[in-house]
Design an enzyme around this catalytic site. Structure first.
Site, PDB file in Angstrom:
ATOM      1  N   SER A 135       0.843  -1.195   0.000  1.00  0.00           N
ATOM      2  CA  SER A 135       0.000   0.000   0.000  1.00  0.00           C
ATOM      3  C   SER A 135       0.883   1.252   0.000  1.00  0.00           C
ATOM      4  CB  SER A 135      -0.954  -0.052   1.203  1.00  0.00           C
ATOM      5  OG  SER A 135      -1.914   0.971   1.148  1.00  0.00           O
ATOM      6  N   HIS A 177      -3.920  -0.489  -4.478  1.00  0.00           N
ATOM      7  CA  HIS A 177      -5.384  -0.617  -4.338  1.00  0.00           C
ATOM      8  C   HIS A 177      -6.035  -0.231  -5.671  1.00  0.00           C
ATOM      9  CE1 HIS A 177      -5.041  -1.039   0.047  1.00  0.00           C
ATOM     10  NE2 HIS A 177      -4.231   0.004   0.028  1.00  0.00           N
ATOM     11  N   GLU A 204      -5.186  -5.123  -5.116  1.00  0.00           N
ATOM     12  CA  GLU A 204      -4.947  -5.655  -3.776  1.00  0.00           C
ATOM     13  C   GLU A 204      -4.557  -7.133  -3.847  1.00  0.00           C
ATOM     14  OE1 GLU A 204      -8.427  -4.783  -1.472  1.00  0.00           O
ATOM     15  OE2 GLU A 204      -8.016  -2.621  -1.431  1.00  0.00           O
TER      16      GLU A 204
END
Length: 277
Positions: A135, A177, A204
């Site tokens: 992330s 994401h 993801e």
């Protein structure tokens, strides 16, 4: 620019993860990361700086210890003063791999940017230490970091916020994401600012393992969107007004699932090797 490594020594892998990687049962991404880091001889340092949750680092330490590494420790660097401490730098120097957790990438960059810890990560990666991040920890790995921006498919002049990253590679722009948060437009905008780097959008539970030869393989349950600007013949980025859509002609786009590979140097994509299935 990435740090210059010791002659004759291979650079370490760069492993950005799109976030929300599996942390139970199979854990293909984390297992692969441990494998390249040395397996049972791996010494992994977790840097949870991007997260404001106190247990983030410890949770990843538990995960890596559950994969039978030699050692795993968390460096809870929360201030720039911490990032200047000799003990933190020494931990990086001793590690076979570093893993940066998710959270807020601007928190990560403002605390680590230009610090002795950041310089140690760059230097050690150039000399063979592997660096992964999930992330926010993935976004900061390249030279230019996508720090924020609009959702949506259409590139717009004000569609992305950029900031300096760690600089482990200047060949990629990384967003995470990707499909889940509809980030194609902001990646296209980032690529259009300077069509040198390849755009990489990570779904993801999906990662790329970028090796020292300049090619990467996809691992995980999602897909990787690759935006290659090599053939870009026209961009209206310089003339479009704020909030206006941008015309981009000649871009090439690849969608790569697990096992597919991409050579960043030659800008070629390759199907999974059937013999590796």
């Amino acid at each position: 620019m990435p740090s210059t490594g010791t002659p004759g020594v291979s650079r370490g892998y760069i492993v950005p993860v799109g976030g929300a990687e599996k942390k139970t049962a199979e854990m293909p991404i984390l297992k692969r990361f441990v494998k390249i880091a040395g397996g049972g001889d791996a010494r992994i340092v977790v840097i949870p700086t991007a997260s404001e949750l106190e247990d983030t680092g410890d949770r990843y330490v538990d995960l890596f210890e559950g994969l039978y590494v030699e050692a795993a420790r968390s460096l809870p660097i929360t201030t720039r003063e911490h990032a200047m401490e000799d003990e933190c730098v020494a931990a990086i120097e001793d590690a076979t791999a570093v893993f940066l957790t998710g959270g807020n990438q601007l928190r990560l960059s403002t605390i680590l940017g230009g610090s002795p810890v950041a310089k140690a990560i760059r230097r050690r990666n150039a000399d063979g230490m592997h660096v992964g991040g999930t992330s926010a920890g993935a976004a900061i790995l390249p030279e230019h970091m996508i720090a924020g921006g609009r959702s949506g498919h259409t590139p717009r002049v004000d569609g992305v916020v950029m900031a300096p990253g760690l600089g482990l590679t200047n060949r990629l722009l990384i967003d995470q994401h990707f499909r889940q948060r509809d980030r194609l437009g902001r990646l296209l905008t980032a690529v259009s600012f300077n069509p040198f780097a390849v755009g990489v959008g990570l779904d993801e539970d999906t990662a790329i393992f970028l090796g020292p030869d300049g090619s990467f393989e996809v691992v995980g349950s999602g897909a990787v969107t690759v935006v290659d600007p090599t053939g870009l013949t026209y961009s209206s980025m310089d003339s479009a007004a704020p909030k206006e859509p941008v015309s981009l002609i000649g871009l090439q786009l690849h969608l790569l699932a697990e096992g597919a590979r991409y050579d960043v140097e030659t800008r070629q994509a390759f199907a999974p090797d059937p013999s590796a299935q």
